[in-house]
Write an enzyme that holds these catalytic residues in place. Structure first.
Site, short mmCIF file in Angstrom:
data_model
loop_
_atom_site.label_atom_id
_atom_site.label_comp_id
_atom_site.label_asym_id
_atom_site.label_seq_id
_atom_site.Cartn_x
_atom_site.Cartn_y
_atom_site.Cartn_z
CE LYS A 129 59.38 -3.72 60.71
NZ LYS A 129 60.57 -2.92 61.04
CG LEU A 151 71.63 -14.17 47.39
CD1 LEU A 151 71.06 -15.26 48.28
CD2 LEU A 151 72.48 -14.79 46.27
CB VAL A 185 66.56 -10.34 54.47
CG1 VAL A 185 65.94 -11.43 55.33
CG2 VAL A 185 66.38 -8.97 55.13
N GLY A 186 68.12 -11.94 52.16
CA GLY A 186 68.31 -13.18 51.39
C GLY A 186 69.74 -13.71 51.56
N GLY A 189 72.52 -1.64 56.42
CA GLY A 189 71.49 -2.56 55.90
C GLY A 189 70.20 -2.55 56.68
#
Ligand code: NDP
Ligand code: HSE
Length: 436
Positions: A207, A13, A16-17, A189
């Site tokens: 990626k 959390l 992103v959470g 972030g």
């Protein structure tokens, strides 16, 4: 619309959470109208339980034991947003074994263990969705996997790390130091838990590895990706590039050649008039060239709380819609049917074709340029342009821009140039990508 909600277990959390929790809460109705059911987070795993409680309230199970969530009998979909490739690997594999669908933003995990994860998911008939793992909020995976499925994809190139693009932009536009710009990216972030993954090009290589598999139908092969970051980039090269009409970007490039596939991440000079050269800050962009469609470009926020959550929630909607579908009718994880993957070789860097920027300091005296030009010619490297700038009374800096050459030939030329008595510096080599 079905009355029973889909039940989700959220692992993590953090940036992103937390974003995923917020987007699901604030757009709940809109999302349910699209998915056909409510999507409800019923359990959350974190390290700091009291902090998580403040966000999710009392009605959600909050635990420090992520396996409790993964094995919870009520949960249909596990969303892995912890990161890393150790605990996350075990959690995702366990979720699959439990017959749960998985949504993850974890490119490190999939780049290293994707073949194992997708094979296990295929065998179990569950979905592993990972839109958020590449280019944050840009739906690039869906675009390649579904939107471009008619094409034989020739190449793709992208700015796929927000942190490094942010650092390069802030240094160039605001004159911030590398350290200042990185600290800002961390505060906002964008950066990975270990920011060397960003700076050294590893995150972009994770990626790119996934994008190459989706584009060419090849297994995930992170270990064969060439990775070079921005930590050794000199500000004078950024300035020289600017004067020559280029901007330096950290690019991920994968290209189909006759003998194999190029798979490489490195800083590159991009002509200023190209759209990719003008992607600034934490924005990402990916250019994909297919034989039928020609060039296409995808642009958007590549990192951060809500943009990444946008991709996570889109995956949740996709998975929810397909829960009842026969697994054979779902879109394959890596775009191509598992039995139709092709093991085209990844080319070594010596076989890569690019144009080059070479900078070196030399004694400023007759014959120097002629000797350098002779070495380049002997190595079959054609000079596109060249300029010289006085450094001191006796020395000058020389910059060559080459036409397309084989990287192995450039390595050889650099080796020979280093031995010349009038060369007074290391030879700086950057690749030039015209993106044509
Ligand atoms: P954060 O560090 O912000 O969040 C990690 C979360 O995982 C925290 O809530 C933390 O709990 C929890 N966690 C860590 N270890 C454990 C554990 N052992 N058991 C239970 N919970 C644990 O990371 P991000 O949200 O930035 O990144 C998550 C994933 O998303 C990574 O894979 C990352 O690569 C990827 N990603 C990130 C993007 C971004 O912009 N940040 C963009 C795209 C992908 P606690 O809060 O209690 O410490
Ligand atoms: N650290 C990553 C970046 C997060 O900066 O792009 C998004 O994947």
């Amino acid at each position: 619309m079905s009355s029973s909600p889909v039940k989700v277990g959220l692992l993590g959390l953090g940036v992103v959470g937390g974003g995923t929790w917020k987007v699901l809460a604030r757009n709940a109705q809109e999302i349910a109208r699209r998915a056909g059911r409510n999507i409800e987070i019923v359990a959350v795993a974190v390290r700091d339980v009291p902090k998580a409680r403040q966000m999710v309230g009392e009605d959600v199970l909050v635990t420090r034991d992520a396996f409790e969530v993964v094995r919870h009998p009520d949960i249909d979909i596990v969303v892995e947003l912890i990161g890393g490739d150790t605990l996350a690997h075990d959690l995702v594999m366990e979720a699959i074994q439990q017959g749960k669908h998985v949504v993850t933003a974890n490119k490190a995990l999939l780049a290293k263990h994707g073949n194992e994860v997708f094979a296990a998911a295929h065998a179990k008939g569950v979905m592993v969705a990972f839109e958020a793992a590449v280019a944050g909020g840009i739906p690039i995976i869906k675009a390649i996997r579904e939107g471009l499925s008619a094409n034989r994809i020739q190449w793709l190139a992208g700015i796929i790390n927000g942190t490094t693009n942010y650092i390069l932009s802030e240094m160039r536009m605001k004159g911030l130091s590398f350290a200042e710009a990185l600290a800002d990216a961390q505060r906002l972030g964008y950066a990975e838990a270990d920011p060397t993954f960003d700076i050294e090009g590893v995150d972009a290589a994770h990626k790119l590895t996934l994008l190459a598999s989706l584009a060419f139908g090849i297994p995930v092969q992170f270990d064969k990706a060439y990775t070079e970051g921005i930590s050794n980039l000199a500000s004078e090269d950024i300035d020289h590039a600017e004067r020559l009409g280029y901007r330096i970007k950290l690019l991920g490039i994968t290209r189909r050649r006759e003998t194999g596939i190029e798979l490489r991440v490195h800083p590159a000079l991009v002509p200023m008039e190209r759209l990719l050269a003008n992607v600034e800050g934490a924005m990402n962009a990916v250019q994909v060239y297919g034989d039928a469609v020609g060039g296409t470009l995808y642009y958007g926020q590549g990192a951060g709380e809500l943009p990444t959550a946008s991709a996570v929630v889109a995956d949740l909607v996709d998975v929810t819609r397909l829960l009842a579908a026969d697994p054979e009718h779902r879109v394959p994880h890596l775009a191509f049917q598992p039995d139709a993957m092709d093991d085209i070789p990844i080319l070594p860097m010596s076989e890569v074709l690019s144009s080059y920027y070479l900078r070196l300091r030399v004694e400023d005296r007759p014959g120097v340029l002629a000797d350098l030009a002779r070495i380049l010619a002997d190595c079959e490297i054609s000079i596109g342009s060249m300029f010289q700038e006085p450094h001191s009374v006796n020395d000058a800096d020389i910059i060559f821009l080459s036409h397309q050459a084989r990287e192995g030939a450039v390595d050889l030329a650099m080796e020979k140039i280093r031995t010349l008595p009038f060369v007074k510096s290391e030879v700086t080599r950057l690749r030039v990508e015209n993106l044509l």
